[in-house]
Each structure stands twice: as C-alpha cells, then as structure tokens.
Design a protein around this motif. Structure first.
Motif, PDB file in Angstrom:
ATOM      1  N   TYR A 155       0.839  -1.205   0.000  1.00 51.83           N
ATOM      2  CA  TYR A 155       0.000   0.000   0.000  1.00 51.83           C
ATOM      3  C   TYR A 155       0.871   1.252   0.000  1.00 51.83           C
ATOM      4  N   GLU A 156       1.860   1.311   0.874  1.00 52.73           N
ATOM      5  CA  GLU A 156       2.711   2.486   0.978  1.00 52.73           C
ATOM      6  C   GLU A 156       3.507   2.717  -0.308  1.00 52.73           C
ATOM      7  N   LEU A 157       3.997   1.642  -0.907  1.00 54.51           N
ATOM      8  CA  LEU A 157       4.765   1.754  -2.141  1.00 54.51           C
ATOM      9  C   LEU A 157       3.871   2.200  -3.293  1.00 54.51           C
ATOM     10  N   LEU A 158       2.687   1.608  -3.394  1.00 54.26           N
ATOM     11  CA  LEU A 158       1.742   1.987  -4.443  1.00 54.26           C
ATOM     12  C   LEU A 158       1.353   3.458  -4.310  1.00 54.26           C
ATOM     13  N   LEU A 159       1.073   3.896  -3.094  1.00 54.87           N
ATOM     14  CA  LEU A 159       0.691   5.286  -2.857  1.00 54.87           C
ATOM     15  C   LEU A 159       1.812   6.239  -3.272  1.00 54.87           C
TER      16      LEU A 159
END
Length: 223
Positions: A155-159
């Motif tokens: 999630y953090e990487l995608l964001l």
C-alpha cells in the motif's frame, strides 16, 4: 459486500442497470436497490459516498429515504425523478438533496454532476489513476472497481508511486521512504514488492504498463 461509492435507488431495473454500467466504467463501486426498504437496509448496513435517489418507489418513497439519511448523515444525495412539479423540487432541495434532476435526463449531465460532487467532497480522500483507486481514509485499494488485498508495504509503495506519476524514483529513495534507513531488509525487498504490485494491477505482469523499470535507476508509475 464491499464499501459502496454510489447507491442507486431506482425501481426501473433497466434504468438502474444502464446507469450502473456507466458508473462502473468510470471506476465507481455501485450498489443498486429497486425499492425503498432495500435501499435503507443497504445504506444503514454498508453506507455509501453518494446516493442517486428516485422518488416514486415501492415501499418507502424517496422523500422518506432522504429524511432518514439526513438525520444522521451528510452523504450527498441526487434526486432523479419524473416528478417535476415545483413543490416536489422544493421538497427535495429543502429536505437536504444536493440536486434534483428531472427524468428523462441526459446521462452525460448526470455523470458530470456525480463526478463534480466526488471531486469537491472526496478529492483529498482518494487517489485515482486509470483503473487503480486508493481510498486514503480507509487505506483500501481498488482495481476496476474491485477491492484488492494488499500488505501495508505494498500500500505504501503503491501510494508513493501513484503520487508521483511519470516521475522516475530511484531505488535508494523508494527503499528509504518505505522501509527506512535503519531497516534490516535488503533492497531486493523492493524488487519483490514491485513484482507483487505488477501481479495485482497489470494485465500482463511480464509486460508492465503501470510499474515500469528504469534500468540502472529505479521505477516509475505510468497511468
């Protein structure tokens, strides 16, 4: 049932289906109710970010539903009805509806009004790029309208990637931002997570369109 962007309350099943298909094509998560009682059950149990509401319905009518929604919620409501008298319009607007559209309506106008409400109300809460949508408030990710399970790091990487569309982000920067300088993980972890994102959001993970490798530098996200 997943969280709903738009609840369509419409007793004409063909109209509801057609509108629902248009909205799904635009990336919205849609739920349909064909009578008032079903509509209130769905809203009270699952909520919605916007309600498209007919007035003449089996069971509770649209005005009763609007009144109940407004008791506890400021969810945007667009009334779409064949009832076109001044009294009906005033009842709808004074009852708390955000807009009142007469049937038959131009679907492009209705879609534009819906898009406008989402941009004004929810622009800070979500990030959309093509078929991928991130609900920042709920920390949820959707692909083509369906919720996708992701880990915290995914999630953090995608964001981070989606917040920098078209920009090449080097591996060191990505690793530092997501895992931190004191992480015991190795940079290979980044490569693995990119692979996982591709498997979940690319039509062909072996020929990525969104998560592109910039050899010798890092990665970039392309819409």
């Amino acid at each position: 049932m997943t969280a709903t962007d738009i609840l369509i309350v419409e007793d004409d099943k063909d109209i509801a289906r057609i509108l629902g298909d248009f909205l799904k094509d635009k990336g919205y998560i849609v739920t349909i109710a064909n009578d008032g009682d079903r509509a209130m059950h769905l809203f009270e149990k699952y909520g919605a970010r916007l309600v498209v509401l007919d007035i003449m319905l089996p069971g509770q009518d649209g005005f009763a539903i609007l009144s109940k929604i407004r008791k506890d919620s400021n969810t945007p409501v667009i009334i779409v009805s064949a009832k076109d008298s001044k009294e009906d319009k005033l009842n709808g607007i004074l009852g708390g509806a955000d807009d009142y559209i007469e049937k038959p309506y131009d679907i492009d106008i209705l879609l534009a009004k819906i898009d406008g409400i989402f941009k004004r109300r929810y622009a800070m809460d979500e990030l959309v790029a093509g078929d991928i949508k991130i609900d920042k408030e709920g920390k949820a990710v959707y692909f083509k309208g369906n919720r996708v399970d992701v880990t915290i790091k995914e999630y953090e990487l995608l964001l981070l990637l989606m917040e920098n569309p078209g920009k090449v982000l080097d591996k060191e920067y990505l690793f530092r931002e997501i895992w931190g300088t004191d992480s015991e993980s190795e940079q290979q972890t980044l490569t693995v997570h990119i692979k996982w994102l591709r498997s979940k959001f690319e039509e062909d993970p072996k020929k990525p369109v969104h998560f592109q490798t910039v050899w010798g530098v890092g990665y970039k996200f392309v819409v």
